[in-house]
Design a protein around this motif. Structure first.
Motif, mmCIF file in Angstrom:
data_model
loop_
_atom_site.group_PDB
_atom_site.id
_atom_site.type_symbol
_atom_site.label_atom_id
_atom_site.label_comp_id
_atom_site.label_asym_id
_atom_site.label_seq_id
_atom_site.Cartn_x
_atom_site.Cartn_y
_atom_site.Cartn_z
ATOM 1 N N HIS A 59 -57.641 153.870 78.191
ATOM 2 C CA HIS A 59 -58.648 154.650 78.923
ATOM 3 C C HIS A 59 -59.677 155.135 77.906
ATOM 4 O O HIS A 59 -59.457 155.069 76.701
ATOM 5 C CB HIS A 59 -58.032 155.805 79.722
ATOM 6 C CG HIS A 59 -57.297 156.824 78.915
ATOM 7 N ND1 HIS A 59 -56.207 156.536 78.131
ATOM 8 C CD2 HIS A 59 -57.509 158.161 78.746
ATOM 9 C CE1 HIS A 59 -55.774 157.633 77.537
ATOM 10 N NE2 HIS A 59 -56.546 158.631 77.887
ATOM 11 N N HIS A 84 -60.934 157.944 76.769
ATOM 12 C CA HIS A 84 -60.904 159.173 75.962
ATOM 13 C C HIS A 84 -61.016 158.872 74.463
ATOM 14 O O HIS A 84 -60.408 157.932 73.968
ATOM 15 C CB HIS A 84 -59.633 159.974 76.257
ATOM 16 C CG HIS A 84 -59.619 160.547 77.653
ATOM 17 N ND1 HIS A 84 -58.487 161.056 78.252
ATOM 18 C CD2 HIS A 84 -60.621 160.675 78.560
ATOM 19 C CE1 HIS A 84 -58.790 161.481 79.467
ATOM 20 N NE2 HIS A 84 -60.071 161.250 79.682
ATOM 21 N N HIS A 144 -58.404 157.469 72.032
ATOM 22 C CA HIS A 144 -57.906 156.109 72.264
ATOM 23 C C HIS A 144 -58.957 155.040 71.953
ATOM 24 O O HIS A 144 -58.611 153.862 71.852
ATOM 25 C CB HIS A 144 -57.447 155.959 73.720
ATOM 26 C CG HIS A 144 -56.331 156.881 74.069
ATOM 27 N ND1 HIS A 144 -55.016 156.483 74.162
ATOM 28 C CD2 HIS A 144 -56.334 158.231 74.297
ATOM 29 C CE1 HIS A 144 -54.261 157.526 74.440
ATOM 30 N NE2 HIS A 144 -55.038 158.600 74.535
ATOM 31 N N HIS A 194 -54.432 161.157 85.303
ATOM 32 C CA HIS A 194 -55.044 161.562 84.028
ATOM 33 C C HIS A 194 -56.517 161.178 83.903
ATOM 34 O O HIS A 194 -57.333 161.959 83.433
ATOM 35 C CB HIS A 194 -54.251 160.964 82.867
ATOM 36 C CG HIS A 194 -54.772 161.360 81.523
ATOM 37 N ND1 HIS A 194 -54.690 162.648 81.051
ATOM 38 C CD2 HIS A 194 -55.409 160.648 80.558
ATOM 39 C CE1 HIS A 194 -55.238 162.704 79.845
ATOM 40 N NE2 HIS A 194 -55.696 161.511 79.528
ATOM 41 N N ASP A 225 -52.146 157.917 78.550
ATOM 42 C CA ASP A 225 -51.815 159.330 78.815
ATOM 43 C C ASP A 225 -51.539 159.585 80.297
ATOM 44 O O ASP A 225 -51.596 160.730 80.756
ATOM 45 C CB ASP A 225 -52.990 160.234 78.408
ATOM 46 C CG ASP A 225 -53.317 160.124 76.942
ATOM 47 O OD1 ASP A 225 -52.504 159.552 76.192
ATOM 48 O OD2 ASP A 225 -54.386 160.621 76.549
HETATM 49 ZN ZN LIG Z 1 -56.415 160.786 77.601
#
Ligand SMILES: [Zn+2]
Length: 245
Positions: free
Chosen positions: A67, A69, A72, A164, A183
């Motif tokens: 994802h 974020h 990551h 998430h 996550d």
């Molecule tokens: Zn995350």
């Protein structure tokens, strides 16, 4: 050495709390290897690759982003091989690519809710020199799912609904009976103050129940038995029902 063996063909570099570095996964095929997540910086990728070299493992031919974020994805610009992400992740990364990293710009994003305090603090810690932040999009973009044959082992990479982040992707390795979920087991810190959306949580529980694995590898925790993760998520769903969120 910090790289941990999870199964015959799967290893991981454990998460680090100080700057919120997630687990980096490594799946070894006969022909190719695949990494799960690009980490939060070139330093993070450098550490991962040093460990791989010490084990005499080939550097990843593919890196899948679970994802968008920052923790990551901000290492993406230095990974080896091709980077794979779903269309929603790529869309968001294209947006984040335009962000500026001055104190003023960061403060404005906190006020508008585009970014959150916790990430802001961790980014400052990971990047004493924020001019080093470089955000890039993935080379390979997919919608739905994509399967990569690494030679003797398959990786099924697919979008799924999680509480998430709306661009969540899982990496399922059927031969090893393991799934990486990023996550996904935690709430949404950007849109929902870290709380779960009850409907999305229910959808994810169903996805995890249906997937035939023994082990789940979350983004910031040790690999866990699937049953423990599912039971935890069910208890969270019951808590939400009890308080009628
Ligand atoms: Zn995350």
């Amino acid at each position: 050495m910090e790289l941990k063996k999870v199964s015959d063909r799967i290893y991981d570099l454990p998460a680090e709390e100080r700057t919120d570095r997630p687990i980096l996964g490594y799946i070894m095929g006969d022909k190719y290897s695949l990494a799960v997540d690009a980490g939060n910086s070139s330093d993070h990728v450098g550490k991962f690759y040093r460990e791989l070299r010490e084990f005499n493992f080939r550097l990843p031919d593919f890196t899948v982003i679970t994802h968008w974020h920052w923790d990551h994805s901000f290492g993406t610009h230095v990974v080896s091989g091709k980077v794979v992400a779903c269309h929603l992740t790529n869309e968001k990364l294209a947006e984040v690519q335009k962000w500026e990293w001055t104190d003023d710009a960061m403060e404005k994003r906190l006020q508008s809710g585009e970014d959150i305090e916790f990430c802001d603090q961790c980014i400052r810690l990971e990047y004493p020199d924020r001019s080093k932040i470089k955000v890039v999009t993935a080379d390979v973009e997919f919608t739905g799912s994509i399967t990569i044959d690494l030679g003797g082992i398959l990786c099924e990479i697919r979008e799924f609904i999680s509480p998430h982040s709306s661009d969540s992707v899982l990496v399922h390795v059927p031969e090893e009976r393991i799934v990486f979920i990023g996550d996904a087991e935690s709430g949404d810190f950007y849109q929902n103050s870290g709380e779960y959306d009850k409907t999305k949580l229910g959808e994810m529980i169903k996805t995890l129940e249906d997937i035939d694995v023994d082990t789940i590898i979350p983004g910031h925790d040790m690999p866990q038995p699937k049953v423990a993760v599912v039971n935890f998520l069910k208890s969270e769903r019951d808590r939400l029902c009890l308080y009628n969120y």
